[in-house]
Write a protein that holds these residues in place. Structure first.
Motif, mmCIF file in Angstrom:
data_model
loop_
_atom_site.group_PDB
_atom_site.id
_atom_site.type_symbol
_atom_site.label_atom_id
_atom_site.label_comp_id
_atom_site.label_asym_id
_atom_site.label_seq_id
_atom_site.Cartn_x
_atom_site.Cartn_y
_atom_site.Cartn_z
ATOM 1 N N LEU A 179 61.148 54.866 30.362
ATOM 2 C CA LEU A 179 61.395 53.627 31.046
ATOM 3 C C LEU A 179 59.966 52.729 31.373
ATOM 4 O O LEU A 179 59.821 51.551 30.915
ATOM 5 N N GLN A 180 58.980 53.648 31.855
ATOM 6 C CA GLN A 180 57.808 53.058 32.132
ATOM 7 C C GLN A 180 57.013 52.519 31.075
ATOM 8 O O GLN A 180 56.193 51.653 30.973
ATOM 9 N N LYS A 181 57.066 53.521 30.077
ATOM 10 C CA LYS A 181 56.407 53.183 28.672
ATOM 11 C C LYS A 181 56.954 51.680 28.175
ATOM 12 O O LYS A 181 56.267 50.749 27.603
ATOM 13 N N GLU A 182 58.122 51.817 28.108
ATOM 14 C CA GLU A 182 58.756 50.314 27.618
ATOM 15 C C GLU A 182 58.668 49.077 28.407
ATOM 16 O O GLU A 182 57.921 48.077 27.953
ATOM 17 N N ASN A 183 58.383 49.553 29.738
ATOM 18 C CA ASN A 183 58.015 48.294 30.660
ATOM 19 C C ASN A 183 56.624 47.869 30.236
ATOM 20 O O ASN A 183 56.274 46.604 30.446
ATOM 21 N N GLU A 184 55.683 48.748 30.135
ATOM 22 C CA GLU A 184 54.247 48.380 29.709
ATOM 23 C C GLU A 184 54.127 47.695 28.680
ATOM 24 O O GLU A 184 53.395 46.785 28.511
ATOM 25 N N ALA A 185 55.001 48.154 27.491
ATOM 26 C CA ALA A 185 54.849 47.426 26.166
ATOM 27 C C ALA A 185 55.421 46.115 26.455
ATOM 28 O O ALA A 185 54.967 45.206 25.886
ATOM 29 N N GLN A 186 56.622 45.866 27.113
ATOM 30 C CA GLN A 186 57.217 44.546 27.297
ATOM 31 C C GLN A 186 56.090 43.724 28.018
ATOM 32 O O GLN A 186 55.879 42.536 27.450
ATOM 33 N N ALA A 187 55.411 44.195 28.993
ATOM 34 C CA ALA A 187 54.371 43.219 29.683
ATOM 35 C C ALA A 187 53.354 42.775 28.844
ATOM 36 O O ALA A 187 52.882 41.790 28.772
ATOM 37 N N ALA A 188 52.759 43.896 28.112
ATOM 38 C CA ALA A 188 51.752 43.465 26.965
ATOM 39 C C ALA A 188 52.192 42.420 26.169
ATOM 40 O O ALA A 188 51.562 41.418 25.680
ATOM 41 N N LYS A 189 53.523 42.493 25.509
ATOM 42 C CA LYS A 189 54.040 41.559 24.808
ATOM 43 C C LYS A 189 53.938 39.992 25.359
ATOM 44 O O LYS A 189 54.010 39.008 24.945
ATOM 45 N N GLU B 245 62.079 62.404 32.320
ATOM 46 C CA GLU B 245 61.931 61.939 31.062
ATOM 47 C C GLU B 245 62.229 60.480 30.887
ATOM 48 O O GLU B 245 61.606 59.777 30.238
ATOM 49 N N GLY B 246 63.385 60.251 31.562
ATOM 50 C CA GLY B 246 63.994 58.956 31.584
ATOM 51 C C GLY B 246 63.066 57.793 32.183
ATOM 52 O O GLY B 246 62.845 56.785 31.549
ATOM 53 N N MET B 247 62.567 58.350 33.238
ATOM 54 C CA MET B 247 61.561 57.456 34.123
ATOM 55 C C MET B 247 60.325 57.167 33.399
ATOM 56 O O MET B 247 59.703 56.166 33.256
ATOM 57 N N ARG B 248 59.860 57.999 32.645
ATOM 58 C CA ARG B 248 58.599 58.204 31.817
ATOM 59 C C ARG B 248 58.896 57.129 30.320
ATOM 60 O O ARG B 248 57.954 56.405 30.272
#
Length: 235
Positions: free
Chosen positions: A77-87, A72-75
């Motif tokens: 973290l991956q979601k946060e990384n994707e949002a950061q990349a989009a920003k 769950e932590g990895m999921r």
């Protein structure tokens, strides 16, 4: 991760200890006279030889819970990384747009003097003498300005006329073939007229000027007839 490794090691020790216990020794021989009858109670084999199954199950449940928590932590973290990349991509795009600089200004003739018109049809005016062409969006060979990006642009059109009374001076600003605004005057002496407009353009839109029907424009080394424009901001 250290907690998971410790739990796995504990489970391995339980299993390994269970394998080492002899299966035939189910009684404990008491100390004393061998001839005396045995009065001690036999030990419980399940208590002394087999690992506690409840403990093993507890360790397994703990390991499973930790793995689920890690997934769950990895999921997340991956979601946060994707949002950061989009920003970051959005910021890069905005930075590129703000770096676009567009401005031009040109007059009708490069030297001498020239009167164009009158004609019984619209004729595209080509402003050949370029003062400024930042971004190279204006083409002095055909008189067209091509918007490089979507945004708000400001254009100014100034025309000069020789007068004479019977022939007016006039020109129209055109966007993609549509007439936008006109600069026009008619006088018995030399005069000037002007107009200006702010337009929202898409990338690739064309803005240029045409000589008004049955009109003329005049220009010389004083550069009376000019066409100018600039990008105010991107959108």
């Amino acid at each position: 991760m250290e907690k998971i490794c410790f739990s796995l090691l504990l489970l391995f020790c339980f299993v390994y200890t269970a394998q080492l216990q002899p299966e035939g020794d189910n009684q404990v021989i008491p100390l004393g006279n061998p001839a005396e009858p045995q009065t001690g109670k036999p030990a419980n084999a399940s208590d002394n030889q087999e690992p506690d199954k409840q403990d093993i199950l507890a360790v397994q449940r703990e390991i499973g819970a930790m793995l689920a928590e890690q997934r769950e932590g990895m999921r997340i973290l991956q979601k946060e990384n994707e949002a950061q990349a989009a920003k970051l991509r959005e910021l890069d795009e905005l930075k590129k747009q703000h770096q676009v600089k567009v401005a031009f200004s040109a007059s009708l003739v490069t030297s001498g003097h020239e009167t164009i018109g009158p004609f019984n049809t619209y004729v595209t005016l080509v402003f050949k003498h370029v003062f400024t062409n930042i971004g190279n969006a204006y083409n002095p060979n055909i008189g067209f300005f091509i918007a490089p990006v979507r945004g708000a642009y400001h254009f100014e059109l100034y025309i000069g006329g020789t007068g004479g009374g019977s022939v007016p001076a006039g020109a129209v600003l055109v966007k993609n073939g549509d007439h936008i605004c006109v600069a026009y005057h008619q006088a018995s002496y030399y005069g000037k007229s002007a107009n200006a407009v702010t337009l929202i353009l898409e990338a690739g839109d064309a803005v240029y000027s045409k000589l008004w029907i049955n009109s003329q424009v005049h220009d010389n080394f004083n550069h009376h007839t000019t066409f100018s424009g600039r990008l105010l901001f991107t959108m």
